[in-house]
Scaffold this motif. Structure first.
Motif, PDB file in Angstrom:
ATOM      1  N   SER A 185     -67.309 -67.550 -16.012  1.00 45.23           N
ATOM      2  CA  SER A 185     -66.472 -67.421 -14.834  1.00 45.23           C
ATOM      3  C   SER A 185     -65.912 -68.792 -14.493  1.00 45.23           C
ATOM      4  N   ARG A 186     -64.603 -68.902 -14.453  1.00 44.04           N
ATOM      5  CA  ARG A 186     -63.953 -70.176 -14.155  1.00 44.04           C
ATOM      6  C   ARG A 186     -63.788 -70.366 -12.654  1.00 44.04           C
ATOM      7  N   LEU A 187     -63.742 -71.631 -12.266  1.00 44.61           N
ATOM      8  CA  LEU A 187     -63.456 -71.996 -10.888  1.00 44.61           C
ATOM      9  C   LEU A 187     -61.947 -72.116 -10.742  1.00 44.61           C
ATOM     10  N   VAL A 188     -61.333 -71.165 -10.024  1.00 46.92           N
ATOM     11  CA  VAL A 188     -59.875 -71.117  -9.879  1.00 46.92           C
ATOM     12  C   VAL A 188     -59.520 -71.148  -8.397  1.00 46.92           C
ATOM     13  N   ASP A 189     -58.786 -72.168  -7.993  1.00 50.32           N
ATOM     14  CA  ASP A 189     -58.376 -72.313  -6.591  1.00 50.32           C
ATOM     15  C   ASP A 189     -59.559 -72.216  -5.637  1.00 50.32           C
ATOM     16  N   GLY A 190     -60.662 -72.857  -6.023  1.00 50.46           N
ATOM     17  CA  GLY A 190     -61.823 -72.924  -5.144  1.00 50.46           C
ATOM     18  C   GLY A 190     -62.718 -71.720  -5.150  1.00 50.46           C
ATOM     19  N   LYS A 191     -62.423 -70.712  -5.997  1.00 50.29           N
ATOM     20  CA  LYS A 191     -63.259 -69.524  -6.081  1.00 50.29           C
ATOM     21  C   LYS A 191     -63.551 -69.201  -7.537  1.00 50.29           C
ATOM     22  N   TYR A 192     -64.694 -68.543  -7.745  1.00 51.39           N
ATOM     23  CA  TYR A 192     -65.037 -68.120  -9.101  1.00 51.39           C
ATOM     24  C   TYR A 192     -64.404 -66.772  -9.402  1.00 51.39           C
ATOM     25  N   GLU A 193     -63.756 -66.693 -10.559  1.00 50.02           N
ATOM     26  CA  GLU A 193     -63.035 -65.487 -10.944  1.00 50.02           C
ATOM     27  C   GLU A 193     -63.991 -64.414 -11.463  1.00 50.02           C
ATOM     28  N   THR A 194     -63.453 -63.217 -11.665  1.00 55.35           N
ATOM     29  CA  THR A 194     -64.231 -62.126 -12.252  1.00 55.35           C
ATOM     30  C   THR A 194     -64.719 -62.548 -13.636  1.00 55.35           C
ATOM     31  N   PRO A 195     -66.016 -62.388 -13.941  1.00 57.74           N
ATOM     32  CA  PRO A 195     -66.550 -62.829 -15.239  1.00 57.74           C
ATOM     33  C   PRO A 195     -65.845 -62.155 -16.421  1.00 57.74           C
ATOM     34  N   LYS A 196     -65.717 -62.915 -17.491  1.00 53.57           N
ATOM     35  CA  LYS A 196     -65.108 -62.421 -18.720  1.00 53.57           C
ATOM     36  C   LYS A 196     -66.069 -62.645 -19.889  1.00 53.57           C
ATOM     37  N   SER A 197     -66.002 -61.769 -20.883  1.00 52.58           N
ATOM     38  CA  SER A 197     -66.826 -61.915 -22.083  1.00 52.58           C
ATOM     39  C   SER A 197     -66.340 -63.090 -22.918  1.00 52.58           C
ATOM     40  N   LEU A 198     -67.278 -63.803 -23.544  1.00 55.71           N
ATOM     41  CA  LEU A 198     -66.893 -64.860 -24.468  1.00 55.71           C
ATOM     42  C   LEU A 198     -66.355 -64.299 -25.776  1.00 55.71           C
ATOM     43  N   GLY A 199     -66.647 -63.033 -26.052  1.00 57.09           N
ATOM     44  CA  GLY A 199     -66.172 -62.408 -27.282  1.00 57.09           C
ATOM     45  C   GLY A 199     -67.235 -61.513 -27.886  1.00 57.09           C
ATOM     46  N   PRO A 200     -66.839 -60.619 -28.797  1.00 59.65           N
ATOM     47  CA  PRO A 200     -67.793 -59.674 -29.387  1.00 59.65           C
ATOM     48  C   PRO A 200     -68.906 -60.344 -30.176  1.00 59.65           C
ATOM     49  N   GLY A 244     -59.944 -69.507 -28.757  1.00 59.38           N
ATOM     50  CA  GLY A 244     -61.159 -68.864 -28.255  1.00 59.38           C
ATOM     51  C   GLY A 244     -62.400 -69.455 -28.889  1.00 59.38           C
ATOM     52  N   TRP A 245     -63.431 -68.620 -29.026  1.00 63.57           N
ATOM     53  CA  TRP A 245     -64.701 -69.074 -29.583  1.00 63.57           C
ATOM     54  C   TRP A 245     -64.862 -68.608 -31.025  1.00 63.57           C
ATOM     55  N   GLY A 246     -65.451 -69.477 -31.832  1.00 62.87           N
ATOM     56  CA  GLY A 246     -65.695 -69.153 -33.228  1.00 62.87           C
ATOM     57  C   GLY A 246     -66.911 -68.265 -33.389  1.00 62.87           C
ATOM     58  N   PRO A 247     -67.269 -67.955 -34.633  1.00 64.10           N
ATOM     59  CA  PRO A 247     -68.416 -67.081 -34.894  1.00 64.10           C
ATOM     60  C   PRO A 247     -69.722 -67.711 -34.442  1.00 64.10           C
ATOM     61  N   ALA A 248     -70.702 -66.864 -34.150  1.00 65.09           N
ATOM     62  CA  ALA A 248     -72.050 -67.332 -33.819  1.00 65.09           C
ATOM     63  C   ALA A 248     -72.762 -67.702 -35.115  1.00 65.09           C
ATOM     64  N   ILE A 249     -73.203 -68.950 -35.226  1.00 59.84           N
ATOM     65  CA  ILE A 249     -73.807 -69.477 -36.453  1.00 59.84           C
ATOM     66  C   ILE A 249     -75.299 -69.714 -36.217  1.00 59.84           C
TER      67      ILE A 249
END
Length: 306
Positions: A185-200, A244-249
């Motif tokens: 969850s990013r800090l955007v304009d002083g508030k935390y946004e709706t959480p997002k997945s890092l990826g499958p 984005g994010w690379g594979p989990a190693i």
């Protein structure tokens, strides 16, 4: 990095801060960095036996603070029992406490930072410690009382959260199926946004948990239970890529074993990885290990761009 702590003060619900103060005990520490310990190589070694990892107590979840003169770890011992739990911390055993060994007043001292708390992570500036859905802040004479991270975190069953220099919070989620990917969850304009997945790639297997995020968000280390793993839980790393994010190693068989490796952190100087190794389920046989962090550079994709 001070802006991270300042942002937390501004955006979360204001609570009265009363400094926490517990008794301090002088302890004997060998001279030299890393609590006077000889650094390990590519094979993990038990960290500071007899100082942490003491006989008669269960020590886990160890990590250095930003100044490298403070070492935090969770200890389960009789001295922490019978403490009333803070509301946000469902699932914590009352006997857990966050202890610190620090160089203070020209001597090494050990004290309790927070009682009835576990799953800590420290902000890059060393002024904030997160616990699941709560946090404490450094004050002029110690640490504040526990505060809530507020929404969107307060209503999520978080096992461990971690904060980057940008203020972005990364976290896991406990569910009955243990199938929820790591999120942020990013800090955007002083508030935390709706959480997002890092990826499958962060939701494979039955368990993806206990993230450590690099201060610059160039990589993330976490533990996961996967069919292709080496034990009941292994440490994995993913690197930030342009899109984005690379594979989990998997960190490999020099670090991961048939036991359970969990709760990773990297020392602020970037030189060592700390983690727990559990021989059997629960905390009855767990030990804090450390290992040379060169494995991160070995696994880092060449010509990486962020």
């Amino acid at each position: 990095m001070k802006r991270v702590s300042t942002a937390i003060v501004l955006i979360f619900s204001a609570l009265v801060v009363s400094s926490t103060s517990y008794s301090q005990d002088d302890i004997s520490i060998p001279n030299g960095p890393y609590l006077g310990q000889t650094p390990p190589g590519a094979i993990p070694e038990i960290f500071a036996p007899g100082i942490v990892n003491k006989e008669g107590s269960t020590d886990l979840e160890g990590m250095f603070g930003s100044d490298m003169n403070t070492f935090y770890f969770v200890r389960e011992a009789e001295e922490y029992a019978g403490v009333v739990k803070v509301g946000e911390f469902k699932g914590d055993e009352e006997s857990y406490g966050l202890a610190v060994i620090e160089y203070k007043n020209n001597q090494w001292q050990q004290s309790v930072v927070a009682k009835a708390a576990s799953e800590p992570s420290i902000s890059p500036d060393g002024n904030t410690i997160l616990f699941k859905t709560g946090y404490i802040e450094r004050t002029s004479d110690g640490w504040s009382e526990m505060k809530s991270l507020g929404e969107p975190f307060a209503s999520i069953s978080i096992m461990r959260s971690a904060i980057a220099s940008s203020g972005t919070i990364y976290f896991d989620t406990y569910t009955k199926e243990l199938d929820t990917p790591l999120r942020y969850s990013r800090l955007v304009d002083g508030k935390y946004e709706t959480p997002k997945s890092l990826g499958p790639q962060f939701g494979i297997g039955r368990y993806n948990a206990h993230p450590y995020i690099a201060p610059d968000e160039s990589y993330i280390v976490f533990d996961s239970v996967r069919d292709a793993g080496l034990g009941s839980s292994d440490l994995y790393i993913s690197f930030r890529e342009a899109d984005g994010w690379g594979p989990a190693i998997n960190l490999g068989d020099k670090i991961n074993t048939q036991a359970s490796e969990k709760n990773p952190s990297v020392s602020p100087d970037g030189k060592f990885i700390f983690f727990d190794r559990r021989i059997k389920r629960g905390n009855s046989d767990v030990t804090i290990y450390w290992v040379d962090a060169q494995i991160i550079e070995t696994l880092r994709p060449k010509l990486q761009t962020i």
